[in-house]
Design a protein around this motif. Structure first.
Motif, PDB file in Angstrom:
ATOM      1  N   LEU A  97       0.906  -0.850  -0.424  1.00 20.87           N
ATOM      2  CA  LEU A  97       0.186  -0.013   0.323  1.00 20.87           C
ATOM      3  C   LEU A  97       1.096   0.745  -0.082  1.00 20.87           C
ATOM      4  N   ILE A  98       2.197   0.931   0.313  1.00 17.67           N
ATOM      5  CA  ILE A  98       3.440   2.655   0.610  1.00 17.67           C
ATOM      6  C   ILE A  98       3.737   2.770  -0.965  1.00 17.67           C
ATOM      7  N   ALA A  99       3.576   1.013  -1.488  1.00  9.04           N
ATOM      8  CA  ALA A  99       3.970   1.232  -2.816  1.00  9.04           C
ATOM      9  C   ALA A  99       2.402   1.713  -3.815  1.00  9.04           C
ATOM     10  N   MET A 100       1.403   1.798  -3.888  1.00 13.08           N
ATOM     11  CA  MET A 100       0.886   2.555  -4.496  1.00 13.08           C
ATOM     12  C   MET A 100       0.644   3.600  -4.341  1.00 13.08           C
ATOM     13  N   LEU A 101       0.451   3.249  -2.774  1.00 18.65           N
ATOM     14  CA  LEU A 101       0.436   5.709  -2.610  1.00 18.65           C
ATOM     15  C   LEU A 101       1.337   6.543  -3.718  1.00 18.65           C
ATOM     16  N   ILE A 102       2.547   5.604  -3.277  1.00 20.91           N
ATOM     17  CA  ILE A 102       3.347   7.092  -3.707  1.00 20.91           C
ATOM     18  C   ILE A 102       3.607   6.766  -6.077  1.00 20.91           C
ATOM     19  N   ILE A 103       2.941   5.373  -6.016  1.00 20.85           N
ATOM     20  CA  ILE A 103       2.512   5.664  -7.752  1.00 20.85           C
ATOM     21  C   ILE A 103       1.638   6.290  -8.546  1.00 20.85           C
ATOM     22  N   PHE A 104       0.370   6.404  -7.307  1.00 20.60           N
ATOM     23  CA  PHE A 104      -0.776   7.396  -7.390  1.00 20.60           C
ATOM     24  C   PHE A 104      -0.652   8.880  -7.564  1.00 20.60           C
ATOM     25  N   SER A 105       0.415   9.135  -6.197  1.00 26.72           N
ATOM     26  CA  SER A 105       0.094  10.727  -5.533  1.00 26.72           C
ATOM     27  C   SER A 105       1.354  11.135  -5.786  1.00 26.72           C
ATOM     28  N   LEU A 106       2.772  10.501  -6.198  1.00 23.44           N
ATOM     29  CA  LEU A 106       4.105  11.864  -6.857  1.00 23.44           C
ATOM     30  C   LEU A 106       3.648  11.483  -8.503  1.00 23.44           C
ATOM     31  N   PRO A 107       2.812  11.135  -9.341  1.00 20.92           N
ATOM     32  CA  PRO A 107       2.823  11.611 -10.531  1.00 20.92           C
ATOM     33  C   PRO A 107       2.203  12.883 -11.040  1.00 20.92           C
ATOM     34  N   TYR A 108       0.807  12.298  -9.564  1.00 20.74           N
ATOM     35  CA  TYR A 108      -0.119  13.879  -9.413  1.00 20.74           C
ATOM     36  C   TYR A 108       0.210  14.822  -9.909  1.00 20.74           C
ATOM     37  N   LEU A 109       1.104  14.632  -8.317  1.00 24.14           N
ATOM     38  CA  LEU A 109       1.147  15.909  -7.848  1.00 24.14           C
ATOM     39  C   LEU A 109       2.682  17.182  -8.983  1.00 24.14           C
ATOM     40  N   VAL A 110       3.455  15.851  -9.336  1.00 23.09           N
ATOM     41  CA  VAL A 110       4.297  16.887 -10.048  1.00 23.09           C
ATOM     42  C   VAL A 110       2.923  17.241 -11.664  1.00 23.09           C
ATOM     43  N   TRP A 111       2.099  16.504 -11.412  1.00 21.16           N
ATOM     44  CA  TRP A 111       1.508  17.174 -12.944  1.00 21.16           C
ATOM     45  C   TRP A 111       0.260  18.148 -12.785  1.00 21.16           C
ATOM     46  N   ARG A 112      -0.596  18.050 -11.484  1.00 17.47           N
ATOM     47  CA  ARG A 112      -0.891  19.191 -10.855  1.00 17.47           C
ATOM     48  C   ARG A 112      -0.834  21.007 -10.672  1.00 17.47           C
ATOM     49  N   LEU A 113       0.640  20.581  -9.404  1.00 23.73           N
ATOM     50  CA  LEU A 113       1.031  21.278  -9.418  1.00 23.73           C
ATOM     51  C   LEU A 113       2.162  21.755 -10.430  1.00 23.73           C
ATOM     52  N   GLY A 114       2.681  21.009 -11.074  1.00 26.80           N
ATOM     53  CA  GLY A 114       3.431  21.829 -12.247  1.00 26.80           C
ATOM     54  C   GLY A 114       3.164  22.202 -13.391  1.00 26.80           C
ATOM     55  N   ARG A 115       2.257  21.447 -13.934  1.00 25.88           N
ATOM     56  CA  ARG A 115       1.354  22.422 -14.348  1.00 25.88           C
ATOM     57  C   ARG A 115       2.069  22.081 -16.333  1.00 25.88           C
ATOM     58  N   THR A 116       1.912  20.266 -15.864  1.00 28.02           N
ATOM     59  CA  THR A 116       3.101  20.336 -17.346  1.00 28.02           C
ATOM     60  C   THR A 116       1.657  19.540 -18.112  1.00 28.02           C
ATOM     61  N   ASP A 117       1.123  19.884 -18.772  1.00 28.04           N
ATOM     62  CA  ASP A 117      -0.314  18.838 -19.531  1.00 28.04           C
ATOM     63  C   ASP A 117      -0.012  19.641 -20.928  1.00 28.04           C
ATOM     64  N   TYR A 118       0.189  20.544 -21.272  1.00 24.49           N
ATOM     65  CA  TYR A 118       0.653  21.005 -22.194  1.00 24.49           C
ATOM     66  C   TYR A 118       1.605  20.700 -23.029  1.00 24.49           C
ATOM     67  N   TYR A 119       2.924  20.208 -22.597  1.00 23.72           N
ATOM     68  CA  TYR A 119       3.921  18.981 -23.079  1.00 23.72           C
ATOM     69  C   TYR A 119       4.238  17.598 -22.716  1.00 23.72           C
TER      70      TYR A 119
END
Length: 407
Positions: free
Chosen positions: A8-30
């Protein structure tokens, strides 16, 4: 901690890390979320996280957790490939067969040739070719990796660009659909095992017979039952293909390719694809990242690390981009396309993530390529996909007249 808690720790990392980078970093354009998830999988692999924090890496991604994650990843990617097979629509390609055949053939053939040339050059350095591969298998496998277009991700990007339902979007889907068939056909050729050819022939014969029976059955049952029967069919075909030596993902694609998309509600199919990408595919991306390796000596060669792998990835990216654009421009000249039309289509067909990664995973499973080659191909796929939206977006503003052309 027990295995469940670490999982479950691994699943937490898998789902949270990319989402935070994508949302906070606003990477959706590229870099859409799916691309960020793939990159996160690489960063969480042994070459980056494992090298920087080996104790933490071994604690979280221990053998029991990796086994559990792999089970989720296998089923996720089978579902995804099955859906891609169902969504192939060859009727439109047949209706526009001259234009579709010329374009798809050149779009696949040119990068395939340049990719094979790039692979031949890589053979000069030990460590890239897998231990069980013939030279022709390595060359053809890497060459086809450079030619791949990822149909499901192409659909997502064209939805984002609001051209999927326009004539230009439907044309591009035709070209990508034909190339998808060729890609899986070439993969079956690469995986052909003369020691197991009897099993493979038996599987294909049984598959052909049962496909006819399945199609008759599907027409006689209600739609709500078709979904469940389809999943049973998927598991059976994947098992048969893997048992025969072709690989379970080849079976998954075949299971979908013999089914008609109109048997299912399109909105529900779109939702299923979306939910598989949302709920399950991030685990596949992580399991893919765990297979990356930055040292070509690990493949039996003479050494080399990040620089060698990045150089190989750049070399393959050059072959892929130049080959795809050259092929599409050649098709444009033959078919008399308008100015800028070939560049637009060529850059959209650069989308590689997922299908190329799935393709490379199979080559790695069958020891056709090494982990270092797999890592280079993965980086090439990510870079190629990240180029698509930034390059295409300004083109769309200039080419409004092209978007309405149906061929």
């Amino acid at each position: 901690m027990n295995t469940t808690e670490i999982f479950l720790i691994a699943m937490l990392i898998i789902f949270s890390l990319p989402y935070l980078v994508w949302r906070l970093g606003r990477t959706d354009y590229y870099a859409p979320l799916v691309v960020v998830q793939i990159v996160a999988g690489i960063l969480l692999g042994p070459g980056v996280l494992g090298a920087a924090f080996p104790d933490y890496y071994r604690f979280v991604f221990n053998p029991q957790v990796i086994t559990a994650l792999n089970g989720v990843a296998w089923w996720a990617v089978m579902l995804f490939v099955w859906i891609a097979g169902i969504e192939l629509d060859l009727r439109q390609a047949w209706a526009h067969r001259r234009e579709s055949g010329i374009t798809a053939g050149l779009a696949l053939g040119a990068p395939l040739v340049l990719g094979c040339v790039a692979a031949i050059a890589m053979l000069a350095v030990p460590g890239w070719i897998g231990p069980k591969a013939e030279r022709w298998q390595f060359v053809l496998g890497v060459g086809m990796s450079c030619a791949v277009t990822a149909l499901p991700i192409l659909i997502l990007l064209m939805e984002k660009l609001e051209i999927l339902r326009r004539p230009i979007g439907q044309r591009i889907l035709r070209y990508a659909s034909l190339d998808d068939i060729a890609i899986w056909g070439v993969l079956a050729l690469i995986l052909l095992d003369w020691q197991r050819v009897g099993k493979q022939a038996a599987f294909l014969a049984l598959f052909g017979l049962t496909s006819v029976l399945l199609r008759k059955l599907m027409l006689r049952i209600p739609e709500r039952d078709r979904w469940y029967v389809g999943l049973i069919w998927l598991a059976a075909c994947a098992f048969g293909a893997d048992w025969s030596g072709l690989h379970f993902m080849v079976g998954a694609f075949l299971a979908g390719a013999v089914m008609d998309s109109h048997w299912f509600d399109q909105a529900q199919m779109d939702l299923l694809r979306h939910h598989v990408l949302l709920v399950m595919m991030p685990v596949f991306f992580l399991s893919t990242g765990l297979r990356t390796n930055w040292d070509i000596s690990a493949g039996g060669g003479g050494g080399g690390g990040f620089a060698a792998v990045f150089l190989a990835a750049g070399w393959l990216l050059l072959a892929s981009v130049v080959g795809k654009l050259a092929g599409i421009h050649a098709a444009g000249r033959v078919l008399g396309w308008q100015r800028g039309e070939a560049s637009l289509i060529g850059w959209l067909l650069q989308t590689k993530a997922l299908i190329m990664i799935i393709f490379a995973n199979i080559l790695l499973d069958k020891a056709v390529i090494t982990n270092a080659t797999f890592t280079a191909l993965l980086l090439m796929a990510v870079a190629s996909t990240m180029l698509t939206v930034p390059v295409v977006t300004p083109m769309l503003r200039r080419l409004e007249a092209v978007l309405g052309r149906s061929g």
